[in-house]
Design an enzyme around this catalytic site. Structure first.
Site, short mmCIF file in Angstrom:
data_model
loop_
_atom_site.label_atom_id
_atom_site.label_comp_id
_atom_site.label_asym_id
_atom_site.label_seq_id
_atom_site.Cartn_x
_atom_site.Cartn_y
_atom_site.Cartn_z
N ASN A 1 1.40 3.36 -2.93
CA ASN A 1 1.99 3.76 -4.22
C ASN A 1 1.52 5.16 -4.63
O ASN A 1 2.31 5.99 -5.09
CB ASN A 1 1.57 2.78 -5.33
N ASP B 1 0.84 -1.21 0.00
CA ASP B 1 0.00 0.00 0.00
C ASP B 1 0.87 1.26 0.00
O ASP B 1 1.98 1.24 0.54
CB ASP B 1 -0.91 -0.03 1.24
N ASN C 1 -10.72 -2.61 -6.28
CA ASN C 1 -9.88 -1.71 -7.10
C ASN C 1 -10.46 -1.48 -8.51
O ASN C 1 -10.09 -0.51 -9.17
CB ASN C 1 -8.45 -2.24 -7.23
C1 FPP Z 1 -1.71 0.09 -3.53
O1 FPP Z 1 -1.29 1.42 -3.48
C2 FPP Z 1 -1.24 -0.55 -4.76
C3 FPP Z 1 -2.02 -1.10 -5.72
C4 FPP Z 1 -3.49 -1.15 -5.64
C5 FPP Z 1 -1.45 -1.69 -6.94
C6 FPP Z 1 -0.22 -2.50 -6.69
C7 FPP Z 1 0.36 -2.89 -7.96
C8 FPP Z 1 1.67 -2.91 -8.21
C9 FPP Z 1 2.75 -2.59 -7.25
C10 FPP Z 1 2.09 -3.37 -9.54
C11 FPP Z 1 2.55 -4.77 -9.31
C12 FPP Z 1 2.66 -5.52 -10.53
C13 FPP Z 1 3.02 -6.83 -10.48
C14 FPP Z 1 3.15 -7.59 -11.72
C15 FPP Z 1 3.24 -7.56 -9.22
P1 FPP Z 1 -2.40 2.57 -3.59
O2 FPP Z 1 -2.55 2.90 -5.04
O3 FPP Z 1 -3.65 2.13 -2.91
O4 FPP Z 1 -1.70 3.75 -2.83
P2 FPP Z 1 -2.41 4.90 -1.96
O5 FPP Z 1 -3.08 4.21 -0.80
O6 FPP Z 1 -1.26 5.75 -1.52
O7 FPP Z 1 -3.37 5.60 -2.85
#
Ligand code: FPP
Length: 246
Positions: A23, A21, A69
């Site tokens: 990103n 979490d 998502n």
């Molecule tokens: C959560 O952070 C992340 C995700 C929903 C997507 C995760 C996907 C990847 C890291 C790509 C991975 C790809 C492979 C092939 C394994 P968020 O977007 O919810 O962050 P936030 O809470 O700060 O908004």
């Protein structure tokens, strides 16, 4: 002394589950678009999986995309799907080199055709590998998994293949997506959020929970090793008392 040297290799968890979490926040902090965070999150995935395989962890399960998502803005969803396709395509040689077996759980039929094909191709190709099992939870909802398990079991009862009196915890385990895998002993969530978010609800019944404020794109193998050391300091009593454990 690095964290790796402090790990007790006789007390390794077999299975580690991770809620990746933060990103989006990571990208925002840098004045970039959210997808920049996801792209950098892939670098963390690579390092953490390599690090886990290197120390002998048998299973790692990553919450990559939840059923919820799908409700994100269309542009972000398609960017994540594209990222998945290109990452799986690029990583396949690394998986073969590092003996990683790819696996996926969730409502995979919901994935775009190209993503599904790329994923299945990689799962097939890596099925000969004998090292760490990397499971991606994709279009995953733990509640749906449990409902599906209940339906499968009911179906067997209806067909006369199973007696109601014989339904036990093992019957449920055998009807989950994770059937055949040990349950995670350690669950890690990054980004300072203290939630489970519909992830592996059955499987984490006795898992140790580890929360770190680090955002996923900043999380590397050293952070994983630190979490394992923290896990190894805990007393896992499974409802018993301390004195019974020795
Ligand atoms: C959560 O952070 C992340 C995700 C929903 C997507 C995760 C996907 C990847 C890291 C790509 C991975 C790809 C492979 C092939 C394994 P968020 O977007 O919810 O962050 P936030 O809470 O700060 O908004």
């Amino acid at each position: 002394m690095g964290y790796k040297d402090q790990i007790d290799f006789l007390k390794l968890p077999q299975h580690i589950a991770i809620i990746m979490d933060g990103n989006g926040r990571w990208a925002k902090e840098k004045g970039k678009l959210r997808v920049f965070g996801h792209r950098n999150g892939v670098l963390s995935v690579r390092d953490v999986v390599e690090g886990a395989g290197d120390i002998g962890i048998k299973y790692i399960t990553l919450y990559t995309f939840s059923s919820e998502n799908w409700n994100r803005p269309k542009l972000e969803v398609s960017a994540i799907m594209e990222l998945m396709i290109s990452t799986i395509h690029k990583e396949i040689n690394n998986f073969m080199k590092n003996n990683v077996r790819l696996n996926a759980i969730g409502d995979l039929k919901m994935l775009p055709e190209k993503c599904y094909r790329e994923l299945m191709g990689a799962i097939n190709k890596t099925s000969v590998n004998t090292g760490i099992v990397l499971t991606l939870a994709l279009s995953y909802s733990s509640r749906r998994e449990l409902v599906q398990a209940a339906k499968n079991i009911a179906c067997k009862v209806q067909k006369g293949e199973l007696d109601i009196a014989d339904i036990d915890e093992e019957t449920f385990e055998n009807n989950l997506y994770t059937s055949g895998m040990p349950n995670p002993e350690l669950l890690i969530r990054t980004s300072g959020e203290y939630r489970i978010s519909n992830y592996l609800l059955w499987q984490i019944a006795y898992a140790e929970l580890y929360f770190t404020p680090k955002l996923w794109p900043d999380f590397r193998r050293e952070d994983l090793f630190e979490a394992i050391i923290d896990y190894q300091k805990r007393e896992r009593r499974f409802g018993m008392i301390s004195e019974q454990l020795n």
